[in-house]
Design a protein around this motif. Structure first.
Motif, mmCIF file in Angstrom:
data_model
loop_
_atom_site.group_PDB
_atom_site.id
_atom_site.type_symbol
_atom_site.label_atom_id
_atom_site.label_comp_id
_atom_site.label_asym_id
_atom_site.label_seq_id
_atom_site.Cartn_x
_atom_site.Cartn_y
_atom_site.Cartn_z
ATOM 1 N N GLY A 128 33.130 35.370 36.067
ATOM 2 C CA GLY A 128 34.294 35.446 35.197
ATOM 3 C C GLY A 128 35.617 35.718 35.881
ATOM 4 O O GLY A 128 36.594 36.113 35.224
ATOM 5 N N LEU A 129 35.703 35.503 37.196
ATOM 6 C CA LEU A 129 36.966 35.709 37.899
ATOM 7 C C LEU A 129 37.925 34.563 37.579
ATOM 8 O O LEU A 129 37.498 33.451 37.251
ATOM 9 C CB LEU A 129 36.745 35.777 39.415
ATOM 10 C CG LEU A 129 36.314 37.123 40.017
ATOM 11 C CD1 LEU A 129 34.948 37.544 39.505
ATOM 12 C CD2 LEU A 129 36.306 37.036 41.542
ATOM 13 N N ASP A 130 39.214 34.835 37.662
ATOM 14 C CA ASP A 130 40.154 33.722 37.612
ATOM 15 C C ASP A 130 40.217 33.090 38.992
ATOM 16 O O ASP A 130 39.697 33.620 39.969
ATOM 17 C CB ASP A 130 41.537 34.178 37.129
ATOM 18 C CG ASP A 130 42.160 35.253 38.004
ATOM 19 O OD1 ASP A 130 41.888 35.265 39.225
ATOM 20 O OD2 ASP A 130 42.929 36.085 37.489
ATOM 21 N N TYR A 131 40.858 31.914 39.070
ATOM 22 C CA TYR A 131 40.859 31.171 40.329
ATOM 23 C C TYR A 131 41.534 31.943 41.457
ATOM 24 O O TYR A 131 41.088 31.902 42.609
ATOM 25 C CB TYR A 131 41.524 29.800 40.150
ATOM 26 C CG TYR A 131 40.546 28.714 39.791
ATOM 27 C CD1 TYR A 131 39.693 28.164 40.741
ATOM 28 C CD2 TYR A 131 40.452 28.236 38.490
ATOM 29 C CE1 TYR A 131 38.788 27.171 40.416
ATOM 30 C CE2 TYR A 131 39.543 27.244 38.152
ATOM 31 C CZ TYR A 131 38.712 26.712 39.119
ATOM 32 O OH TYR A 131 37.813 25.741 38.792
ATOM 33 N N ARG A 132 42.616 32.657 41.165
ATOM 34 C CA ARG A 132 43.340 33.354 42.220
ATOM 35 C C ARG A 132 42.467 34.433 42.854
ATOM 36 O O ARG A 132 42.412 34.565 44.082
ATOM 37 C CB ARG A 132 44.633 33.968 41.679
ATOM 38 C CG ARG A 132 45.522 34.577 42.760
ATOM 39 C CD ARG A 132 46.847 35.055 42.175
ATOM 40 N NE ARG A 132 46.676 36.161 41.261
ATOM 41 C CZ ARG A 132 46.560 37.437 41.632
ATOM 42 N NH1 ARG A 132 46.583 37.762 42.905
ATOM 43 N NH2 ARG A 132 46.439 38.382 40.729
ATOM 44 N N ARG A 133 41.778 35.227 42.034
ATOM 45 C CA ARG A 133 40.882 36.254 42.580
ATOM 46 C C ARG A 133 39.693 35.629 43.314
ATOM 47 O O ARG A 133 39.291 36.103 44.374
ATOM 48 C CB ARG A 133 40.376 37.153 41.453
ATOM 49 C CG ARG A 133 41.406 38.165 40.952
ATOM 50 C CD ARG A 133 40.795 39.040 39.861
ATOM 51 N NE ARG A 133 41.704 40.102 39.453
ATOM 52 C CZ ARG A 133 42.663 39.954 38.554
ATOM 53 N NH1 ARG A 133 42.860 38.773 37.990
ATOM 54 N NH2 ARG A 133 43.451 40.964 38.229
ATOM 55 N N ALA A 134 39.127 34.572 42.732
ATOM 56 C CA ALA A 134 37.981 33.924 43.358
ATOM 57 C C ALA A 134 38.343 33.360 44.724
ATOM 58 O O ALA A 134 37.574 33.472 45.686
ATOM 59 C CB ALA A 134 37.451 32.814 42.444
ATOM 60 N N VAL A 135 39.515 32.751 44.820
ATOM 61 C CA VAL A 135 39.975 32.213 46.101
ATOM 62 C C VAL A 135 40.142 33.325 47.125
ATOM 63 O O VAL A 135 39.787 33.169 48.303
ATOM 64 C CB VAL A 135 41.292 31.432 45.915
ATOM 65 C CG1 VAL A 135 41.964 31.165 47.258
ATOM 66 C CG2 VAL A 135 41.022 30.116 45.200
#
Length: 249
Positions: A168-175
């Motif tokens: 459930g992370l957003d893309y910025r955190r996942a990156v």
């Protein structure tokens, strides 16, 4: 000198895109090393070491944003690193063409999936943080680690989308997680394993390392400034390009 400048330019471009999208430096850098005359195994080991600098450059930028949870980061390392060692050990003994085609099909599917899910990764909504969620998530990260250790092109993108889709992370955190943990630690251990078992082109590394370091920082900065929607679109483009490249060969 021309060769070093060419290697720097290739590395810089590849790692800017990779740091922005959360993976994919191998799309440009690994084939370029092979095209310049290195055998696959030597290219892979050399690229792995250079990719560590991508993680360092991205870490320098993302550290200012305080985007990582320490326990979750340790979980990713514990789940993925054994797979990296296994994959790096296996790739030196098996043919990679069939695996590349399968990986290309799966990578293309990742890009299409993200594109069809218009709201995916735009908001941070943590999920699957119970025992069952961590077991499934950890096993999947282990399997991605095996791919990361063996076939480096785009496997960081698998981690990015898995963190978005499952946790459930957003893309910025996942990156940020992908660049720091996969870029530095997964790739670092993979490079060490390949270096011990195989061969590295040491005289090409200075240009590749400098390009990776600068590219990692610049790409991470762009990702932070542009935000989730831009990252999502670049991610989808990169996954489709990598998937096609792996399938075509």
């Amino acid at each position: 000198m021309f060769e070093q400048l060419l290697l720097f330019a290739i590395s810089l471009l590849a790692n800017i895109f990779s740091a922005f999208a959360g993976g994919g430096a191998g799309l440009i850098q690994l084939p370029a090393l092979i095209f310049l005359g290195l055998p696959f195994a030597v290219s892979l080991a050399t690229h792995k070491i250079a990719s560590v600098a991508l993680g360092v450059g991205a870490t320098i930028r993302h550290a200012r944003e305080d985007a990582l949870e320490r326990r979750f980061a340790l979980f990713m390392l514990a789940a993925g690193l054994p797979g990296v060692v296994l994959g790096a050990s296996l790739i030196l003994h098996v043919s990679d063409r069939a695996a590349e085609i399968a990986l290309g099909i799966l990578t293309t599917a990742l890009g299409l999936y993200s594109w069809l899910k218009s709201g995916l990764g735009l908001h941070h909504v943590p999920g699957n943080r119970d025992a069952r969620g961590f077991v499934i998530g950890g096993v999947t990260l282990f399997l991605i680690g095996v791919l990361n250790g063996s076939l480096t092109s785009g496997t960081g993108l698998f981690v990015t989308l898995w963190l978005v889709r499952w946790f459930g992370l957003d893309y910025r955190r996942a990156v940020a997680y992908t660049l720091i943990l996969v870029g530095m630690f997964w790739n670092g251990l993979g490079a060490l394993t390949l270096g011990l078992l195989g061969e590295i082109r040491w005289d090409w590394l200075p240009a590749l390392l400098l390009g990776s370091l600068l590219g990692g920082y610049l790409g991470a900065h762009l990702a932070i400034v542009k935000g989730n929607r831009w990252i999502k679109r670049v991610y989808e483009v990169i996954t489709l390009l990598i998937g096609i490249k792996l399938i075509v060969g």
